[in-house]
Design a protein around this motif. Structure first.
Motif, short mmCIF file in Angstrom:
data_model
loop_
_atom_site.label_atom_id
_atom_site.label_comp_id
_atom_site.label_asym_id
_atom_site.label_seq_id
_atom_site.Cartn_x
_atom_site.Cartn_y
_atom_site.Cartn_z
N LEU A 17 18.27 12.68 -1.95
CA LEU A 17 19.31 12.03 -2.75
C LEU A 17 19.91 10.86 -1.98
O LEU A 17 20.12 9.77 -2.50
N ARG A 18 20.16 11.11 -0.69
CA ARG A 18 20.77 10.09 0.14
C ARG A 18 19.80 8.92 0.35
O ARG A 18 20.19 7.76 0.35
N ILE A 19 18.52 9.24 0.51
CA ILE A 19 17.53 8.17 0.71
C ILE A 19 17.45 7.29 -0.53
O ILE A 19 17.51 6.06 -0.46
N VAL A 20 17.36 7.93 -1.71
CA VAL A 20 17.25 7.15 -2.95
C VAL A 20 18.48 6.27 -3.12
O VAL A 20 18.38 5.08 -3.42
N GLN A 21 19.65 6.87 -2.88
CA GLN A 21 20.91 6.14 -3.07
C GLN A 21 20.97 4.93 -2.12
O GLN A 21 21.28 3.82 -2.54
N ASP A 71 0.83 -1.20 0.00
CA ASP A 71 0.00 0.00 0.00
C ASP A 71 0.87 1.26 0.00
O ASP A 71 1.79 1.39 0.80
N ARG A 72 0.56 2.17 -0.92
CA ARG A 72 1.41 3.37 -1.09
C ARG A 72 1.48 4.24 0.16
O ARG A 72 2.46 4.94 0.38
N THR A 73 0.43 4.20 0.97
CA THR A 73 0.44 5.03 2.18
C THR A 73 1.63 4.68 3.07
O THR A 73 2.19 5.54 3.74
N VAL A 74 2.02 3.40 3.05
CA VAL A 74 3.17 2.97 3.85
C VAL A 74 4.41 3.77 3.47
O VAL A 74 5.19 4.18 4.33
N PHE A 75 4.58 4.02 2.16
CA PHE A 75 5.77 4.75 1.72
C PHE A 75 5.74 6.20 2.19
O PHE A 75 6.76 6.75 2.60
N PHE A 76 4.56 6.81 2.11
CA PHE A 76 4.46 8.19 2.60
C PHE A 76 4.79 8.23 4.09
O PHE A 76 5.51 9.10 4.56
N ASP A 77 4.27 7.25 4.85
CA ASP A 77 4.53 7.20 6.29
C ASP A 77 6.01 6.99 6.57
O ASP A 77 6.60 7.61 7.45
N SER A 135 10.50 21.31 -8.09
CA SER A 135 9.61 22.16 -7.29
C SER A 135 8.14 21.94 -7.63
O SER A 135 7.31 22.82 -7.42
N SER A 136 7.82 20.80 -8.19
CA SER A 136 6.42 20.49 -8.50
C SER A 136 6.33 19.03 -8.90
O SER A 136 7.30 18.43 -9.36
N ALA A 137 5.14 18.46 -8.73
CA ALA A 137 4.95 17.05 -9.07
C ALA A 137 4.26 16.90 -10.42
O ALA A 137 3.79 15.83 -10.77
N ASP A 138 4.21 18.00 -11.20
CA ASP A 138 3.45 17.97 -12.45
C ASP A 138 3.95 16.92 -13.44
O ASP A 138 3.19 16.37 -14.21
N PHE A 196 9.57 1.44 -2.47
CA PHE A 196 10.08 2.61 -1.76
C PHE A 196 11.14 3.35 -2.60
O PHE A 196 11.23 4.58 -2.55
N VAL A 197 11.90 2.60 -3.38
CA VAL A 197 12.87 3.23 -4.28
C VAL A 197 12.11 4.13 -5.27
O VAL A 197 12.44 5.30 -5.46
N GLU A 198 11.06 3.56 -5.85
CA GLU A 198 10.29 4.33 -6.83
C GLU A 198 9.65 5.55 -6.16
O GLU A 198 9.71 6.66 -6.68
N HIS A 199 9.10 5.31 -4.98
CA HIS A 199 8.44 6.40 -4.25
C HIS A 199 9.42 7.53 -3.93
O HIS A 199 9.13 8.70 -4.15
N SER A 200 10.60 7.15 -3.42
CA SER A 200 11.54 8.21 -3.02
C SER A 200 12.12 8.91 -4.24
O SER A 200 12.44 10.09 -4.17
N SER A 201 12.23 8.20 -5.38
CA SER A 201 12.70 8.93 -6.56
C SER A 201 11.61 9.88 -7.05
O SER A 201 11.92 10.98 -7.52
N HIS A 202 10.35 9.51 -6.89
CA HIS A 202 9.27 10.46 -7.19
C HIS A 202 9.42 11.70 -6.31
O HIS A 202 9.24 12.83 -6.76
N MET A 203 9.74 11.47 -5.03
CA MET A 203 9.88 12.60 -4.10
C MET A 203 11.05 13.49 -4.52
O MET A 203 10.97 14.72 -4.50
N LEU A 204 12.16 12.84 -4.90
CA LEU A 204 13.33 13.61 -5.31
C LEU A 204 13.01 14.48 -6.52
O LEU A 204 13.33 15.67 -6.56
N PHE A 205 12.33 13.90 -7.51
CA PHE A 205 12.00 14.67 -8.71
C PHE A 205 11.06 15.83 -8.36
O PHE A 205 11.19 16.93 -8.88
N THR A 206 10.13 15.55 -7.46
CA THR A 206 9.21 16.61 -7.05
C THR A 206 9.99 17.77 -6.41
O THR A 206 9.73 18.94 -6.69
#
Ligand SMILES: [Zn+2]
Length: 587
Positions: A327-331, A245-251, A299-302, A285-295
Motif C-alpha cells: 500500500l505504501r509503495i503504491v501510494q 522491461d517488466r523484469t526491472v519492476f520485479f527486481d 491472495s491470488s493473481a487470477d 512501476f505504479v501499474e506493477h505495484s498495484s498489480h502486486m497489491l491486488f495479488t
C-alpha cells in the motif's frame, strides 16, 4: 490487394463482432427484432470503443434488403455494400467538428426532408456531436422535435456533458464502455492468428495495456509493431513503444523488500542507460505495484489482466511483502508520478523516493507481537522468570526479512487495532506475591505518557480512518511529552512534512485520544532536537516507573541512530525476557 490498416480491415460488420459492448448490441438487436427503432440515438463513451462502428452496423441493418430473420445485416446486398464503401445515399456521416455551424445544420435539415431512395431508412450519423455550436444545436432541435418518418439520427460523442439537455432528452442514450484489457488482448490474438503474425501472449497484453480500453488504439499499435518487426514479442513491443522491461519492476520490488537502496539506484541507472524514459519507468512501476497489491489482497493473481505466465511471477513476488508495505509503495509511487510532471530533476526525485521506500522497513504485525507478549506475561506470572521457548520464525515472516535492526525499530503497525492484551494470570500464594515481575495495572487518575503509548496503535488507527495521511505520520512520532493537558508530539527534524500533516489534524488526534482513553488533551507538534529521553517517558512530571516493571511494547520509538544504545547485560531477567520475546531493543 492494397494494404489496409488493421483497424479498418477488422472493423466489425455484425453486432456480434463488436468487442466488449454486449449491453448495447443486445438492446439494438432486440429493437430491430421488434421493429421498435428509435428516431434518435446518442452513443457516448471513450474514443476507439466502437461507437461509430455500431452506428454503421445499425444503419446497414435498417436498410439491408436481405435481413430475413437475424438482426444482423447480410453484408452482401447492394445497400450493405454501398454503406460499407461509404457510397450510400441513405447513410450520411457528418463530422460534428468540421460541420458545426448553423448553416451546416440548416443544409442538413433541407436534406432530411427528402424521402430515402434505395433503402427504407435515412440514417444520419453525426460524429463528435458535442462540437456543434449552440445555434446549430437549436436548428437541429427543430428537426428532432418532429422528425420525418423513416429518418434515424445517431449522435456519437466522447464529451456527453457538453451536449445540451434539450438534445439529450430526445435521444435514447447508450454508454459505451472502455474495453477490458483481457478482451483487447484476446482480440489481438485472433487478428495475429488469422493474419499469420507470430506474437506471444505477453506482448499482446503489453499492447492492450497501453491502449487503455480503446480497441482501435490497440490495433494501430499492433500495426506499428508489425511494421517494425515481423515477430511480435515483448522485446519488440517494448522497443517500439519505449516501454521499460517488466523484469526491472520485479527486481525493483524485490530490492525494496530487501531494503537494498544501492540495487535500486543501479536499476534506475540501467533504465536510463538503456535509453528508457524515467517517467515511463515510474508509470510502469505504479501499474506493477498495484498489480502486486491486488495479488496480495486477493491472495491470488487470477483476476489480474496480465498474461498467464506473469500471474505466477506476481504470486511469487508478493511473498516477501506485507499488504501494508505494498500500500505504501503504491501510494509513494503515485505521488511521485504526479510530482514528476512539474519536476526539473525527475531522475533525482525518483531515486530519492525509491531509496526512501527501501529504508522504511517492513511492517511488523503488532497484534502478533502483543500476543507473544501476553503468553510471556502469563508464563512469568505463573512461575517467576521462566521464559517460554521462542517460536521458530518462519522464513517468509516480515520480521525475518527486516533489513537491519535500525529499520526494524521503526517498523509500523498494521492497519488494525491490536487485540487487547489479556490480564496477566496471577496465582494466589507467596511465590506470586513475591515476584517483582508481575506487571502492575495502569494507575488510576490522570493519564501518563506510558499509558498513552500503550494506546497509541489504536489512536493511530482511529485517526487514520478519517485522516489517512496524518494517521500514517503519527507512527513517525519519536517521543511524546505531557505537561498538564498539553501533549507534545516530537518528530525527527527531517520529518517536517509529516509533522505538518499531524499538526493540521491535531483536533482529530485529540478526539481520538479522548475516545480511547477518556482523557481530553490538547495536541501540539514539535521537531525533536534530542531533548528528553527517547523512550518517550515524560521527563519531569510523571514519576519514573520502577526498573523491574514490565514495559508495554513501545510503538513509538526513537530515531535509528539511538537504536543501538541498549546493553542487555544490565537488564533484569524479566525485561530481558520481554526483549527476547519481541525481538526488541532498549532505545
Ligand atoms: Zn444487406
Amino acid at each position: 490487394m492494397a494494404y489496409q490498416v488493421t483497424a479498418r480491415k477488422w472493423r466489425p460488420q455484425r453486432f456480434d463482432e463488436v468487442v466488449g459492448q454486449q449491453h448495447i448490441t443486445t438492446t439494438l438487436t432486440n429493437a430491430l427484432h421488434s421493429g421498435r427503432v428509435a428516431q434518435c440515438y446518442l452513443f457516448t463513451g471513450p474514443r476507439g470503443v466502437g461507437k461509430t462502428t455500431s452506428a454503421r452496423i445499425l444503419a446497414k441493418a435498417l436498410n439491408c434488403k436481405d435481413r430475413s430473420q437475424t438482426p444482423d445485416p447480410c453484408g452482401q446486398c447492394p445497400s450493405c455494400v454501398a454503406i460499407t464503401d461509404s457510397t450510400s445515399m441513405d447513410v450520411l456521416e457528418i463530422d460534428g467538428a468540421s460541420n458545426n455551424s448553423v448553416d451546416d445544420v440548416r443544409e442538413l435539415r433541407e436534406i432530411v426532408r427528402y424521402i430515402p431512395t434505395e433503402g427504407a431508412y435515412k440514417v444520419y450519423i453525426i460524429d463528435e456531436v458535442h462540437m456543434l455550436s449552440t445555434a446549430a444545436f437549436n436548428a437541429l432541435l427543430k428537426t428532432l422535435e418532429e422528425p420525418p418518418p423513416r429518418v434515424v439520427f445517431v449522435f456519437a460523442t466522447t464529451e456527453v456533458q457538453e451536449v445540451p439537455e434539450t438534445i439529450l432528452s430526445r435521444c435514447q442514450r447508450f454508454n459505451f464502455r472502455r474495453i477490458p484489457t483481457t478482451l483487447i488482448a484476446s482480440h489481438l490474438e485472433k487478428i495475429t492468428n488469422e493474419e499469420g503474425i507470430s506474437a506471444d501472449q505477453e506482448s499482446l497484453y503489453l499492447l492492450a495495456h497501453r491502449a487503455d480500453g480503446a480497441l482501435r488504439d490497440a490495433e494501430s499499435l499492433l500495426d506499428q509493431v508489425v511494421s517494425f518487426s515481423d515477430a511480435v514479442s515483448a522485446q519488440t513491443v517494448g522497443e517500439v513503444l519505449g516501454l521499460v522491461d517488466r523484469t526491472v519492476f520485479f527486481d525493483a520490488a524485490q530490492a525494496i523488500a530487501a531494503g537494498d537502496g544501492a540495487r535500486l539506484l543501479d536499476l534506475v541507472a540501467a533504465v536510463i542507460d538503456g535509453g528508457g524514459d524515467i517517467e515511463e519507468f515510474v508509470r510502469g512501476f505504479v501499474e506493477h505495484s498495484s498489480h502486486m497489491l491486488f495479488t496480495k489482497v486477493q491472495s491470488s493473481a487470477d483476476k489480474l489482466e496480465v498474461a498467464d505466465t506473469e500471474r505466477v511471477r506476481y504470486e511469487e513476488a508478493v511473498a516477501d511483502l506485507a499488504e501494508q508495505d505494498l500500500l505504501r509503495i503504491v501510494q509513494t509511487l503515485m505521488e511521485l508520478d504526479a510530482d514528476l510532471r512539474n519536476s526539473l530533476q525527475p531522475r533525482f526525485r525518483t531515486e530519492l523516493a525509491l531509496v526512501r521506500l527501501a529504508h522504511m522497513g517492513n511492517a511488523v504485525d503488532v497484534g502478533r507481537l502483543l500476543s507473544r507478549l501476553a503468553s510471556l506475561e502469563a508464563a512469568v506470572g505463573a512461575g517467576g522468570t521462566r521464559v517460554p521457548p521462542r517460536r521458530p520464525t518462519s522464513p517468509a515472516s516480515p520480521t525475518a526479512q527486516s533489513p537491519a535492526p535500525a529499520t526494524r525499530q521503526r517498523a509500523e503497525a498494521v492497519d488494525q487495532p491490536p487485540p487487547p492484551v489479556p490480564p496477566p494470570i496471577r496465582e494466589e500464594g507467596p511465590e506470586a506475591e513475591a515476584s517483582s515481575a508481575v506487571p502492575t495495572p495502569p494507575p488510576a487518575g490522570p493519564i501518563d505518557v506510558n499509558e498513552l503509548q500503550t494506546h497509541w496503535p489504536r489512536v493511530t488507527h482511529v485517526v487514520r480512518e478519517t485522516q489517512p495521511s496524518a494517521g500514517t505520520f503519527l507512527q513517525e512520532v519519536t517521543r511524546m511529552q505531557l505537561e498538564g493537558s498539553v501533549l507534545t508530539l516530537f518528530f525527527a527534524p527531517e520529518e517536517r512534512f509529516g509533522m505538518g500533516q499531524v499538526g493540521k489534524a491535531h483536533e482529530a488526534v485529540s478526539s481520538a485520544i479522548a475516545q480511547i482513553t477518556g482523557h481530553q488533551l490538547r495536541v501540539r507538534c514539535s521537531p525533536d532536537q534530542g531533548g528528553g529521553g527517547a523512550t518517550g517517558q515524560d521527563p519531569t512530571p510523571a514519576p519514573q516507573p520502577p526498573k523491574s516493571q514490565v514495559q508495554p511494547p513501545a510503538p513509538v520509538t526513537g530515531p535509528p541512530q539511538q537504536a543501538q544504545s541498549g546493553d542487555k547485560k544490565d537488564l533484569t531477567p524479566p525485561v530481558r525476557a520481554v526483549l527476547d520475546a519481541i525481538d526488541g531493543e532498549i532505545v
